[in-house]
Design a protein around this motif. Sequence first.
Motif, short mmCIF file in Angstrom:
data_model
loop_
_atom_site.label_atom_id
_atom_site.label_comp_id
_atom_site.label_asym_id
_atom_site.label_seq_id
_atom_site.Cartn_x
_atom_site.Cartn_y
_atom_site.Cartn_z
N HIS A 3 0.87 -1.17 0.00
CA HIS A 3 0.00 0.00 0.00
C HIS A 3 0.91 1.22 0.00
O HIS A 3 1.53 1.54 1.00
N TRP A 4 0.99 1.86 -1.15
CA TRP A 4 1.90 2.98 -1.35
C TRP A 4 1.26 4.27 -0.85
O TRP A 4 0.05 4.40 -0.80
N LYS A 5 2.10 5.24 -0.53
CA LYS A 5 1.66 6.52 0.01
C LYS A 5 0.61 7.16 -0.90
O LYS A 5 0.79 7.28 -2.09
N ALA A 6 -0.49 7.56 -0.31
CA ALA A 6 -1.58 8.18 -1.05
C ALA A 6 -1.35 9.68 -1.22
O ALA A 6 -0.40 10.24 -0.68
N GLY A 12 3.37 12.91 -1.39
CA GLY A 12 2.97 11.55 -1.77
C GLY A 12 3.77 11.03 -2.93
O GLY A 12 4.26 9.89 -2.92
N TRP A 13 3.95 11.85 -3.98
CA TRP A 13 4.72 11.44 -5.15
C TRP A 13 6.17 11.14 -4.76
O TRP A 13 6.74 10.12 -5.17
N ARG A 16 6.40 7.88 -2.74
CA ARG A 16 6.20 6.71 -3.60
C ARG A 16 7.43 6.46 -4.46
O ARG A 16 7.85 5.32 -4.66
N ASP A 41 -2.39 -1.46 -3.50
CA ASP A 41 -2.82 -0.15 -3.94
C ASP A 41 -1.59 0.70 -4.20
O ASP A 41 -0.93 1.14 -3.26
N ASN A 43 -1.55 3.65 -5.68
CA ASN A 43 -1.89 5.06 -5.52
C ASN A 43 -1.25 5.98 -6.54
O ASN A 43 -0.99 7.15 -6.27
N ASP A 44 -0.99 5.45 -7.73
CA ASP A 44 -0.46 6.26 -8.83
C ASP A 44 -0.62 5.46 -10.11
O ASP A 44 -0.93 4.27 -10.08
N THR A 50 -0.04 10.71 -11.11
CA THR A 50 -1.25 11.47 -10.84
C THR A 50 -0.91 12.85 -10.30
O THR A 50 -1.77 13.71 -10.23
#
Length: 82
Positions: A3-6, A12-13, A16, A41, A43-44, A50
């Motif tokens: 579960h990667w940083k949201a 966040g980027w 990740r 997840d 998250n990108d 994103t």
Amino acid sequence: VSHWKAMANYDGWSRRTRASVAYKRWLDATWPSRWVLTIGDFNDDIDASTYQGRLTPFSNFTADARSYRFTTSALTASGTST
């Protein structure tokens, strides 16, 4: 399972991206010739981040297409977002 940083922000980027580099180094060193399945997840996106369309945090994996594959690559190539 990962579960990667949201969040679609710089923090966040950046987190990740750093985690992706560390994870790939670990996989390459620990399992250099074995199949490993990572689910979770991310998250990108794998084609562009994103966060402001920056380079995806997973570009280190996508650049090594001989060793790594994403099951969602067909969706990315088709332009399908869901």
